[in-house]
Motif scaffolding. Structure first.
Motif, PDB file in Angstrom:
ATOM      1  N   PRO A   1     -24.668  -9.178  10.724  1.00 41.81           N
ATOM      2  CA  PRO A   1     -24.296  -8.438   9.435  1.00 41.81           C
ATOM      3  C   PRO A   1     -24.361  -9.351   8.115  1.00 41.81           C
ATOM      4  CG  PRO A   1     -22.448  -8.963  10.897  1.00 41.81           C
ATOM      5  CD  PRO A   1     -23.698  -9.124  11.670  1.00 41.81           C
ATOM      6  N   SER A   2     -24.551  -8.696   7.063  1.00 41.76           N
ATOM      7  CA  SER A   2     -24.497  -9.600   6.028  1.00 41.76           C
ATOM      8  C   SER A   2     -23.177 -10.046   5.402  1.00 41.76           C
ATOM      9  CB  SER A   2     -25.117  -8.723   4.543  1.00 41.76           C
ATOM     10  OG  SER A   2     -26.323  -8.247   4.973  1.00 41.76           O
ATOM     11  N   TYR A   3     -23.283 -11.000   4.769  1.00 42.47           N
ATOM     12  CA  TYR A   3     -21.956 -11.639   4.303  1.00 42.47           C
ATOM     13  C   TYR A   3     -21.265 -10.820   3.270  1.00 42.47           C
ATOM     14  CZ  TYR A   3     -18.660 -14.757   1.771  1.00 42.47           C
ATOM     15  OH  TYR A   3     -17.414 -15.095   1.198  1.00 42.47           O
ATOM     16  N   THR A   4     -19.841 -10.488   3.361  1.00 43.03           N
ATOM     17  CA  THR A   4     -19.062  -9.707   2.609  1.00 43.03           C
ATOM     18  C   THR A   4     -17.889 -10.382   2.174  1.00 43.03           C
ATOM     19  OG1 THR A   4     -17.928  -8.807   4.490  1.00 43.03           O
ATOM     20  CG2 THR A   4     -19.604  -7.380   3.936  1.00 43.03           C
ATOM     21  N   TYR A   5     -17.512 -10.205   0.857  1.00 41.89           N
ATOM     22  CA  TYR A   5     -16.377 -10.810   0.195  1.00 41.89           C
ATOM     23  C   TYR A   5     -15.037 -10.502   0.590  1.00 41.89           C
ATOM     24  CZ  TYR A   5     -19.953 -12.364  -3.294  1.00 41.89           C
ATOM     25  OH  TYR A   5     -20.693 -13.122  -3.969  1.00 41.89           O
TER      26      TYR A   5
ATOM     27  N   THR B   1     -25.214 -35.035   0.541  1.00 47.45           N
ATOM     28  CA  THR B   1     -23.945 -34.561   0.419  1.00 47.45           C
ATOM     29  C   THR B   1     -23.685 -33.172  -0.062  1.00 47.45           C
ATOM     30  OG1 THR B   1     -23.569 -35.651  -1.754  1.00 47.45           O
ATOM     31  CG2 THR B   1     -22.957 -37.064  -0.002  1.00 47.45           C
ATOM     32  N   GLU B   2     -22.372 -32.796   0.306  1.00 48.87           N
ATOM     33  CA  GLU B   2     -22.138 -31.410  -0.127  1.00 48.87           C
ATOM     34  C   GLU B   2     -21.989 -31.318  -1.686  1.00 48.87           C
ATOM     35  OE1 GLU B   2     -18.691 -30.160   1.944  1.00 48.87           O
ATOM     36  OE2 GLU B   2     -19.936 -29.484   3.681  1.00 48.87           O
ATOM     37  N   THR B   3     -22.385 -29.985  -2.232  1.00 46.14           N
ATOM     38  CA  THR B   3     -22.136 -29.998  -3.632  1.00 46.14           C
ATOM     39  C   THR B   3     -21.211 -28.872  -4.061  1.00 46.14           C
ATOM     40  OG1 THR B   3     -24.537 -30.692  -4.139  1.00 46.14           O
ATOM     41  CG2 THR B   3     -23.292 -29.381  -5.667  1.00 46.14           C
ATOM     42  N   ARG B   4     -20.185 -29.182  -4.850  1.00 49.96           N
ATOM     43  CA  ARG B   4     -19.287 -28.038  -4.947  1.00 49.96           C
ATOM     44  C   ARG B   4     -19.540 -27.363  -6.159  1.00 49.96           C
ATOM     45  NH1 ARG B   4     -14.249 -28.732  -2.403  1.00 49.96           N
ATOM     46  NH2 ARG B   4     -13.116 -28.045  -4.409  1.00 49.96           N
ATOM     47  N   LEU B   5     -19.858 -26.072  -6.251  1.00 50.61           N
ATOM     48  CA  LEU B   5     -20.276 -25.549  -7.476  1.00 50.61           C
ATOM     49  C   LEU B   5     -19.709 -23.947  -7.763  1.00 50.61           C
ATOM     50  CD1 LEU B   5     -22.917 -25.653  -9.348  1.00 50.61           C
ATOM     51  CD2 LEU B   5     -24.251 -24.539  -7.673  1.00 50.61           C
ATOM     52  N   TRP B   6     -19.579 -23.903  -8.866  1.00 49.08           N
ATOM     53  CA  TRP B   6     -19.285 -22.374  -9.337  1.00 49.08           C
ATOM     54  C   TRP B   6     -20.289 -21.760  -9.842  1.00 49.08           C
ATOM     55  CZ3 TRP B   6     -18.621 -19.005 -13.340  1.00 49.08           C
ATOM     56  CH2 TRP B   6     -17.979 -18.061 -13.103  1.00 49.08           C
ATOM     57  N   ALA B   7     -20.959 -20.373  -9.404  1.00 46.60           N
ATOM     58  CA  ALA B   7     -21.707 -19.833  -9.839  1.00 46.60           C
ATOM     59  C   ALA B   7     -21.266 -18.298 -10.073  1.00 46.60           C
ATOM     60  CB  ALA B   7     -23.125 -19.887  -9.032  1.00 46.60           C
ATOM     61  N   ASP B   8     -21.377 -17.725 -11.266  1.00 49.35           N
ATOM     62  CA  ASP B   8     -20.672 -16.480 -11.446  1.00 49.35           C
ATOM     63  C   ASP B   8     -21.053 -15.470 -10.428  1.00 49.35           C
ATOM     64  OD1 ASP B   8     -23.174 -16.502 -12.692  1.00 49.35           O
ATOM     65  OD2 ASP B   8     -22.645 -15.667 -14.535  1.00 49.35           O
ATOM     66  N   SER B   9     -22.512 -15.207 -10.160  1.00 52.19           N
ATOM     67  CA  SER B   9     -22.893 -13.960  -9.366  1.00 52.19           C
ATOM     68  C   SER B   9     -22.834 -14.422  -7.818  1.00 52.19           C
ATOM     69  CB  SER B   9     -24.495 -13.959  -9.518  1.00 52.19           C
ATOM     70  OG  SER B   9     -25.317 -15.125  -8.942  1.00 52.19           O
ATOM     71  N   LEU B  10     -22.170 -15.681  -7.603  1.00 56.01           N
ATOM     72  CA  LEU B  10     -21.805 -15.867  -6.056  1.00 56.01           C
ATOM     73  C   LEU B  10     -20.450 -15.708  -6.014  1.00 56.01           C
ATOM     74  CD1 LEU B  10     -24.335 -18.297  -4.403  1.00 56.01           C
ATOM     75  CD2 LEU B  10     -23.967 -16.149  -3.855  1.00 56.01           C
ATOM     76  N   CYS B  11     -19.764 -16.288  -6.811  1.00 53.94           N
ATOM     77  CA  CYS B  11     -18.323 -16.516  -6.766  1.00 53.94           C
ATOM     78  C   CYS B  11     -17.428 -15.273  -7.240  1.00 53.94           C
ATOM     79  CB  CYS B  11     -18.042 -17.873  -7.485  1.00 53.94           C
ATOM     80  SG  CYS B  11     -18.703 -19.419  -6.970  1.00 53.94           S
TER      81      CYS B  11
ATOM     82  N   ASP C   1     -17.300 -11.368  -6.736  1.00 57.37           N
ATOM     83  CA  ASP C   1     -17.651 -10.020  -6.090  1.00 57.37           C
ATOM     84  C   ASP C   1     -18.143  -9.032  -7.211  1.00 57.37           C
ATOM     85  OD1 ASP C   1     -17.988  -7.903  -4.651  1.00 57.37           O
ATOM     86  OD2 ASP C   1     -16.100  -7.615  -3.709  1.00 57.37           O
ATOM     87  N   GLN C   2     -19.264  -9.042  -7.505  1.00 53.84           N
ATOM     88  CA  GLN C   2     -19.941  -8.263  -8.235  1.00 53.84           C
ATOM     89  C   GLN C   2     -19.678  -6.795  -8.105  1.00 53.84           C
ATOM     90  OE1 GLN C   2     -21.202  -9.407 -11.160  1.00 53.84           O
ATOM     91  NE2 GLN C   2     -20.838 -11.444 -10.369  1.00 53.84           N
ATOM     92  N   SER C   3     -19.240  -6.239  -6.915  1.00 53.88           N
ATOM     93  CA  SER C   3     -19.213  -5.111  -6.747  1.00 53.88           C
ATOM     94  C   SER C   3     -17.781  -4.450  -7.075  1.00 53.88           C
ATOM     95  CB  SER C   3     -19.476  -4.553  -5.315  1.00 53.88           C
ATOM     96  OG  SER C   3     -18.439  -5.076  -4.274  1.00 53.88           O
ATOM     97  N   SER C   4     -16.915  -5.299  -7.351  1.00 52.87           N
ATOM     98  CA  SER C   4     -15.398  -5.011  -7.857  1.00 52.87           C
ATOM     99  C   SER C   4     -15.311  -5.208  -9.059  1.00 52.87           C
ATOM    100  CB  SER C   4     -14.574  -6.114  -7.030  1.00 52.87           C
ATOM    101  OG  SER C   4     -13.166  -6.188  -7.585  1.00 52.87           O
ATOM    102  N   THR C   5     -14.878  -3.835 -10.021  1.00 58.98           N
ATOM    103  CA  THR C   5     -14.745  -4.102 -11.236  1.00 58.98           C
ATOM    104  C   THR C   5     -13.392  -4.770 -11.482  1.00 58.98           C
ATOM    105  OG1 THR C   5     -15.901  -1.904 -11.433  1.00 58.98           O
ATOM    106  CG2 THR C   5     -14.321  -2.280 -13.168  1.00 58.98           C
ATOM    107  N   SER C   6     -12.538  -4.641 -10.942  1.00 50.74           N
ATOM    108  CA  SER C   6     -11.427  -5.301 -11.383  1.00 50.74           C
ATOM    109  C   SER C   6     -11.547  -6.775 -11.149  1.00 50.74           C
ATOM    110  CB  SER C   6     -10.205  -4.815 -10.435  1.00 50.74           C
ATOM    111  OG  SER C   6     -10.415  -5.187  -9.027  1.00 50.74           O
ATOM    112  N   GLU C   7     -12.096  -7.197 -10.372  1.00 52.51           N
ATOM    113  CA  GLU C   7     -12.110  -8.824  -9.903  1.00 52.51           C
ATOM    114  C   GLU C   7     -13.221  -9.144 -11.252  1.00 52.51           C
ATOM    115  OE1 GLU C   7     -14.445 -11.717  -6.937  1.00 52.51           O
ATOM    116  OE2 GLU C   7     -12.913 -10.311  -6.280  1.00 52.51           O
ATOM    117  N   ARG C   8     -14.521  -8.517 -11.593  1.00 58.50           N
ATOM    118  CA  ARG C   8     -15.068  -8.801 -12.749  1.00 58.50           C
ATOM    119  C   ARG C   8     -14.099  -8.879 -14.060  1.00 58.50           C
ATOM    120  NH1 ARG C   8     -20.027  -4.857 -13.270  1.00 58.50           N
ATOM    121  NH2 ARG C   8     -20.359  -6.212 -14.896  1.00 58.50           N
ATOM    122  N   ASN C   9     -13.376  -7.711 -14.252  1.00 50.13           N
ATOM    123  CA  ASN C   9     -12.463  -8.136 -15.387  1.00 50.13           C
ATOM    124  C   ASN C   9     -11.591  -9.169 -15.215  1.00 50.13           C
ATOM    125  OD1 ASN C   9     -13.470  -5.306 -16.090  1.00 50.13           O
ATOM    126  ND2 ASN C   9     -11.630  -4.221 -15.109  1.00 50.13           N
ATOM    127  N   LEU C  10     -11.093  -9.287 -14.321  1.00 48.21           N
ATOM    128  CA  LEU C  10     -10.003 -10.763 -14.168  1.00 48.21           C
ATOM    129  C   LEU C  10     -11.081 -11.963 -14.710  1.00 48.21           C
ATOM    130  CD1 LEU C  10      -7.462 -11.729 -13.544  1.00 48.21           C
ATOM    131  CD2 LEU C  10      -8.203 -12.018 -11.082  1.00 48.21           C
TER     132      LEU C  10
END
Length: 624
Positions: free
Chosen positions: A21-25, A130-140, A142-151
């Protein structure tokens, strides 16, 4: 013996294996500043599959590990490769491109689709060891959650401010971009130490082995990439502690990048006063806005030793200033034309002022209307200046539902203004905030703004272009203007003059090829009065003055015919009732329905001393 091959049997066999199954947030359970981070796994080759993990943390905890000192000259000019660390993170600033995810990666061992542009960025940003610690908006987020996008959009400023560095990824490299960025990186110390623009250019020529015009060409190509058209980059760069520009696999620091490209593009001469190099202007705007942002917060700024001819005035950081300067930028979501800059805007010091609310529950039309109301109430001036940036939208779809159609009185920030210069910016009269606040009401469920004012005149004829107006003999001359942010004066033959003197008439403006004439038409009003009107104006349109406005406006009477809507009766009743509650004599007001066409310049009406607006019979202009 040969067995018959059956394709259907093979298909059944393949589908017999269980699919992963695909990854889910998972919801964020942490503190209010909780965020997700991508832990990008190392890969030996750029074409290796992308594997990563997603963890939950908080920007507050991550920022505690970030060095609060300003980067040294060395790290500013030649940023090192990302160091392995189990604390802190890099924030990604990139171009989303297509909004439909179609390229697979693996998150926590499960498949997940991302956009091709993000896939390219992750390929170039990961480390081989080495590992890279990254913040990317479209990955970090949940684009399907309006409340999370607002926050998260509300806290975007804090997320980028807390990052150890912001990686500005411009896309795939080319031989030309690699050569230019290598030259900037190799000559970094010499560039920041240069005392003249020519010295900066010489450093780049010597470091690259390229000719000057070749460097200028590559600089233009880099700044015409789609990244620089995005609205979100403004906030992402301005609030970042340590922005780093990366194109392909080559990285350079923000300060030395800007100094180098601005110096190169000063070689480009653009014909015509008031017009400039758009690519260079976009970079300069973000560069100086970042400096203003940092200076206001007491943060140190590196400074070029040569004259970059820029402005650091803090006045450019008001919400209206930012909306106007970024108008026409690109955004995947139209609402972001407002939300992307609202977090940067200076909050007015007037009592009750607050930041603009961010909510993705509303349509773009709803957000744009709310922004007009916010500026009328909270921009610190209480003026109708915001309306000077509105007008009939020729690009609006008439098939849009009333809920999603942007009304004529709300600026459509998605599209550039058709006028290079606004009339309101040249008029030195100021509005009285109390007059504006007590003479308009906002009816969002009707998509209407109702303003009290009066009819000044009617357009009787319109010239096809300004060449139809013949100025008096001897009045033709060249005007050179000095453009200062929010304050413009005219210099004619070395004599400083304000707009209300030599250039206080339409013929004076037209005869001197003044920038106010660009894109506008000359109209004759009743009584032979001349006016500069929007290109969308028609014969029969009304020139109106709203109580408290600094300039007159052109509006179009919708009458009671085909334009009438079923809700007009209820609208009128509600409007007059609200005016009565505001101690206005609502019962004595006539009310009309109009489209807002735009601001105008009328002979004899641009000085506050010559206006008799308060003596006129008032009516309520219901703008749709």
């Amino acid at each position: 013996m040969h067995h018959k091959f059956e394709l259907s049997s093979l298909i059944r066999t393949l589908f017999a294996f269980p699919r992963i199954p695909s990854y889910t947030y998972k919801p964020l359970y942490g503190p209010p500043d909780a965020i997700r981070l991508v832990i990008l796994q190392p890969a030996p080759f750029i074409t290796s599959p992308i594997n990563c993990r997603i963890i939950e943390t908080s920007w507050g905890a991550e920022s505690l590990s970030k060095s609060k000192s300003i980067p040294t000259l060395k790290t500013t000019t030649t940023p090192p490769a990302s160091q392995p660390s189990n604390k802190g993170y890099a924030a990604l600033s990139y171009t989303w491109g297509t909004s439909s995810p179609s390229t697979p990666i693996s998150i926590d061992g499960r498949p997940f689709n991302i956009t091709p542009n993000l896939h390219t960025a992750l390929q170039h940003l990961r480390s081989p060891r080495t590992e890279t610690r990254l913040w990317a908006d479209s990955l970090c987020i949940d684009q399907s959650s309006t409340s999370e996008r607002n926050l998260h959009v509300t806290h975007m400023r804090e997320i980028y401010s807390a990052a150890r560095e912001t990686l500005i990824f411009l896309g795939q490299g080319t031989p030309g971009s690699d050569a230019l960025l290598h030259a900037i990186r190799d000559a970094g110390l010499e560039i920041v130490g240069a005392t003249t623009r020519n010295a900066v250019v010489r450093c780049l020529v010597n470091a690259s082995g390229m000719r000057k015009h070749e460097l200028v060409h590559e600089a233009e190509r880099i700044l015409w990439r789609g990244y620089w058209k995005r609205i979100w980059i403004v906030q992402e760069i301005i609030v970042s502690e340590n922005p780093i520009v990366q194109c392909g696999g080559v990285k350079v620091g923000w300060e030395v990048f800007c100094q180098a490209l601005i110096a190169l593009l000063m070689e480009v001469n653009v014909f015509g006063g008031g017009h400039g190099n758009l690519a260079k202007e976009r970079l300069e705007a973000v560069y100086w806005e970042r400096r203003a942002w940092r200076r206001k917060r007491g943060l140190r700024n590196g400074k070029a030793r040569w004259d970059m001819r820029g402005e650091e005035e803090e006045g450019r950081m008001g919400l209206l200033d930012l909306l106007v300067s970024k108008r026409g930028a690109e955004a995947t979501d139209s609402r972001d034309m407002v939300f992307a800059v609202s977090g940067l805007a200076t909050i007015p010091k007037s009592p009750g002022s607050r930041p603009l609310s961010i909510t993705y529950e509303k349509s773009a039309a709803g957000v744009y209307m709310d922004t007009v109301k916010y500026l009328l109430d909270h921009d610190g001036t209480g003026s109708y200046e915001i309306l000077s940036h509105a007008g009939l939208h020729s690009h609006s779809s008439p098939k849009s539902s009333p809920t999603h159609q942007i009304p004529s009185w709300a600026p459509d920030w998605r599209h550039p203004s058709p006028y290079k210069t606004k009339i309101v910016d040249w008029i030195a009269t100021s509005s009285i905030p109390t007059l504006v606040q007590h003479n308009h009401i906002y009816l969002p469920h009707h998509n209407s703004l109702v303003c009290i004012g009066h009819k000044h005149n009617i357009i009787q004829s319109i010239s096809a272009d300004t060449s139809d107006v013949k100025p008096a003999a001897g009045s033709i001359g060249r005007v050179i203007w000095v453009d200062k942010w929010r304050r413009r004066n005219l210099i004619e033959h070395g004599v400083l003059s304000n707009l209300g003197t030599k250039l206080g008439t339409v013929t004076g403006l037209v005869g001197r090829c003044h920038p106010l004439t660009l894109g506008r038409k000359v109209a004759s009003l009743k009584g032979g009065v001349l006016a500069l009107v929007p290109s969308e104006a028609r014969v029969g349109d009304v020139v109106a003055g709203f109580v408290g406005s600094g300039v007159p406006f052109v509006v179009r009477d919708l009458g009671r015919g085909d334009h009438e809507r079923d809700d007009w009766g209820g609208l009128e009743e509600e409007a007059l009732s609200k005016f009565s509650e505001m101690d206005r004599e609502g019962g004595d007001l006539g009310i009309g329905h109009y489209h807002f066409v735009g601001e105008c310049f009328v002979d004899g009406l641009m000085s506050i001393e010559t206006r008799d607006w308060e003596l006129k019979k008032k009516e309520a202009f219901c703008l749709h």
